[in-house]
Structure formats: C-alpha cells, structure tokens
Design a protein around this motif. Structure first.
Motif, PDB file in Angstrom:
ATOM      1  N   SER A 139       0.811  -1.258  -0.055  1.00 60.32           N
ATOM      2  CA  SER A 139      -0.207   0.013   0.077  1.00 60.32           C
ATOM      3  C   SER A 139       0.833   1.227   0.092  1.00 60.32           C
ATOM      4  N   GLU A 140       0.380   2.492  -0.459  1.00 58.84           N
ATOM      5  CA  GLU A 140       1.111   3.667  -0.563  1.00 58.84           C
ATOM      6  C   GLU A 140       1.569   4.436   0.907  1.00 58.84           C
ATOM      7  N   ASP A 141       0.806   3.824   1.637  1.00 53.04           N
ATOM      8  CA  ASP A 141       0.770   4.668   3.056  1.00 53.04           C
ATOM      9  C   ASP A 141       1.886   4.278   3.939  1.00 53.04           C
ATOM     10  N   GLY A 142       2.905   3.514   3.438  1.00 51.26           N
ATOM     11  CA  GLY A 142       4.089   3.145   4.228  1.00 51.26           C
ATOM     12  C   GLY A 142       3.947   2.360   5.297  1.00 51.26           C
ATOM     13  N   SER A 143       2.823   1.657   5.465  1.00 53.26           N
ATOM     14  CA  SER A 143       2.844   0.368   6.238  1.00 53.26           C
ATOM     15  C   SER A 143       2.929  -0.971   5.842  1.00 53.26           C
ATOM     16  N   SER A 144       3.604  -1.010   4.675  1.00 52.96           N
ATOM     17  CA  SER A 144       3.728  -2.167   3.779  1.00 52.96           C
ATOM     18  C   SER A 144       4.550  -3.435   4.382  1.00 52.96           C
ATOM     19  N   GLY A 145       5.560  -2.831   5.075  1.00 47.99           N
ATOM     20  CA  GLY A 145       6.507  -3.608   5.699  1.00 47.99           C
ATOM     21  C   GLY A 145       7.802  -3.880   4.446  1.00 47.99           C
ATOM     22  N   PRO A 146       8.959  -4.178   5.302  1.00 51.50           N
ATOM     23  CA  PRO A 146      10.223  -4.401   4.177  1.00 51.50           C
ATOM     24  C   PRO A 146      10.083  -5.140   3.260  1.00 51.50           C
ATOM     25  N   THR A 147       9.470  -6.292   3.421  1.00 46.40           N
ATOM     26  CA  THR A 147       9.328  -7.270   2.313  1.00 46.40           C
ATOM     27  C   THR A 147       8.958  -6.525   0.965  1.00 46.40           C
ATOM     28  N   GLU A 148       7.411  -6.333   1.049  1.00 43.39           N
ATOM     29  CA  GLU A 148       6.775  -5.329   0.024  1.00 43.39           C
ATOM     30  C   GLU A 148       7.375  -4.241  -0.314  1.00 43.39           C
TER      31      GLU A 148
END
Length: 360
Positions: free
Chosen positions: A262-271
């Motif tokens: 997601s574009e909100d910066g909460s996707s995590g390091p893998t994504e």
C-alpha cells in the motif's frame, strides 16, 4: 481497500494438486538437485563481481571462457551448487523488464536469472512441460558435446528462470562448443576463514503478496520440490515460505507480504523491497562451519552488514545478512546450525533479519 490476505491452508491444498499432477504426468523423479545458479552482471562488473565471490565465499575460480561474445566465470566449491557469472552485450534480454526499480534501474541487466537443475531426460521434460503450457526461451533443447540444456522464460511471478541440464559426460562442464579461454586477473585469497564458508544453503526470492501461492506452485510444477512450511511475521507484514527436496540439500525460499503493498508506508520491508528493486532473489545463504570468526574476519576485510549475528546455539542457529553487493544487488546470508537443527531460522531470527532489510 484490498481485502486480500494469504492463507496457508489454500497454499497446501494447491501444493497437493501439483504433486498429484507431477505423478500423473511422469515428472516425479525426473528433475534432480541444483547444479548451478546463473547471475548476469553489467559488462564492466564481471571481474569485480567474481572477485567479491572469491573474497566472501568458499567458492574458487574453476573456469573462465568466452562464448560467442559473452564472458563467463565459473565459481565452484565441492559439495555446493556452482555459481556462473555472465556478462556481455545483449540485443534482447528477456529478464530486463523485471530489473527496473527506483534502486535497481541503474543496473538494467543485473540479476540472479536462472536456477539450473539436473534432469534425467531434458527432451522428455520439455515435451511434458510444453503440454502443460510452459514457455521456454528456445524451441528445442540446446545440445552440445557436453550437455543438453533448456530453460523457461522468466516467471511472471518471480522474474526467475528454471534451467534443466542433462550431462552427456563429466558433469559440470558448462562450456558450449567453440568457447575460448579467458585470462582474467582473479585469484582466490589464501585466508583461513574462507575455508569455513561452505555450500550454498538456500536463496530467497521476494514476491508480491498476491503472487506467493502462484510462485511456489509454479516452482513445484517445474522441479521436484515440495512446499515445507511458512513463518508469518504479522508485525512486518511478511511470510517466509520454504520449499525443499525430499532428502534435503539446497532449499528455495520465497518471501512475500501477508497483505499487498500500500502507498501509506505500512507495507513492511518485504513489499517495500519489491517496490524498490522489483521481484528478484534478495539473498544467497552460505552455510558456515564456525560463523563467529567468519563474521569477524569478513568485517575486518571491509564487508558491511545489515545486522549483527542473531541467534544462538540454544536456539539452533546463528545467522546474519550482508549489505547488498553494488555489482550483483545480492545480499549474502551466513548461517550456522547447531545440534542437528535443520531449519532456516527461528521466528525471532526471521523477524530481526527481515527488519534489518529496512536498512537497504
């Protein structure tokens, strides 16, 4: 807002169907273990990339040759899969579209491209897989005096290719007919800690959350591997998935998000890694005999790391990640297991290591 979320029960059901299809089609037992990984680098990076492997792994230079303008270095360690480094002018690179990202676009042809597996009958394998709809880079297997070889087109899910080699004589002769010797300024350093860096243990490919199941099932359909297990790290939106051959040996790891980017910066390091570098192999892991002095010696030689050593004998293993190579974009993992532990991480280790990749 997406409601997609990976579920291991769905993956296991799909894996059972793939195993049934392999048996039904006569593919079971046709593909053996990993013979080599093939890594392409930019034309000016062949010697520096080979030197990195010589200085940071147990592999040594076994051959260097020119094949129709493509320069190749073969790096070898007994008991391990080989590493083939390749560089040369390309008119049409089928992997190039997978290589572009904000942090990888400056190296448009650089990638660990192909995993090469032994095959008992390449022609039969290719015929069966074509019936399944698998596309190859050549209409028929390439035949030389030393081997038969064919490889798939890059996967839409991973950007990786699967190669199949059937040796005619002595295994491990990758030169095609008419290759010329290359004299390269490369020498294996005589350093004690390099003797304690052993075989290629596993690699980890990072794939989108939605592509986790298709990527693993596709790989199973092309090889003799089985899906083994997955570790979910909810706090980092990450799943580490392991596929192995019966009897052990080199393992294939797929790392994905639990939920999509997601574009909100909460996707995590893998994504986030995939967003920056594209779908590709993130790291190559090398088994170590005594990881603590190896780690110290590599640091003393100037190698930089994303993390300190994590784990302990009590947990079953110790491991660490290097910073990515500027020549290959690959991270080196170093791993030591204790007391018969046959896993790849503990949940605490995989959490720490996954989080460490935020630093790249």
């Amino acid at each position: 807002m997406s409601t997609f979320r990976n579920d291991d029960d769905t993956l296991r059901a799909g894996a059972e169907e793939v195993l049934k299809e392999r048996r039904r089609l006569g593919l079971e037992g046709l593909v053996g273990g990993l013979e080599a990984v093939s890594i392409r680098v930019e034309p000016g990076d062949l010697v520096p990339a080979a030197r990195e492997f010589l200085e940071r792994t147990g592999h040594a230079l076994a051959d260097a040759f020119d094949q129709a303008g493509e320069r190749c270095c073969l790096l070898r360690l007994p008991g391990s899969a080989d590493v083939i480094l390749r560089a040369g002018p390309l008119r049409d690179n089928p992997f190039r579209s997978y290589n572009y990202g904000p942090k990888s676009g400056h190296l448009p042809d650089t990638r660990l491209e192909t995993f090469i597996f032994r095959c008992g009958d390449v022609r039969r394998y290719a015929a069966i897989q074509k019936e399944r709809g698998v596309a190859f880079l050549t209409p028929e297997p390439l035949e030389t005096s030393a081997f038969l070889f064919i490889q798939t087109r890059p996967s839409a899910y991973t950007g990786n290719s699967i190669g199949l080699v059937q040796w005619k004589g002595t295994p491990g002769r990758y030169r095609g007919d008419g290759c010329a010797d290359l004299d390269l300024p490369l020498e294996k350093p005589d350093k004690a800690h390099l003797k304690d860096i052993l075989e290629l243990d596993h690699t980890a490919t990072r794939v989108h959350a939605r592509d986790r199941d298709p990527a693993i099932l596709e790989f199973m359909g092309l090889t003799g591997y089985h899906f083994d297990f997955a570790v979910h790290v909810e706090s980092l939106n990450s799943i580490t998935n392991v596929a192995r051959m019966p009897g052990g040996g080199f393992a294939m790891v797929f790392t994905s998000g639990i939920e999509p980017y997601s574009e909100d910066g909460s996707s995590g390091p893998t994504e986030q890694y995939i967003h920056n570098y594209g779908r590709r192999v993130h790291h190559m892991a090398f088994h170590c005999r005594d990881i603590r002095p190896v780690f110290s010696a590599l640091k003393a030689d100037g190698m930089e790391f994303l993390s300190e050593l994590v784990g302990s004998p009590g947990e079953g293993l110790r491991q660490t990640f290097s910073r990515p190579s500027k020549r290959t974009l690959l991270v080196n993992e170093y791993i030591e297991r204790y007391d018969g532990f046959d896993g790849f991480f503990t949940k605490s280790n995989v959490t720490l290591l996954t989080k460490a990749t935020e630093n790249q």
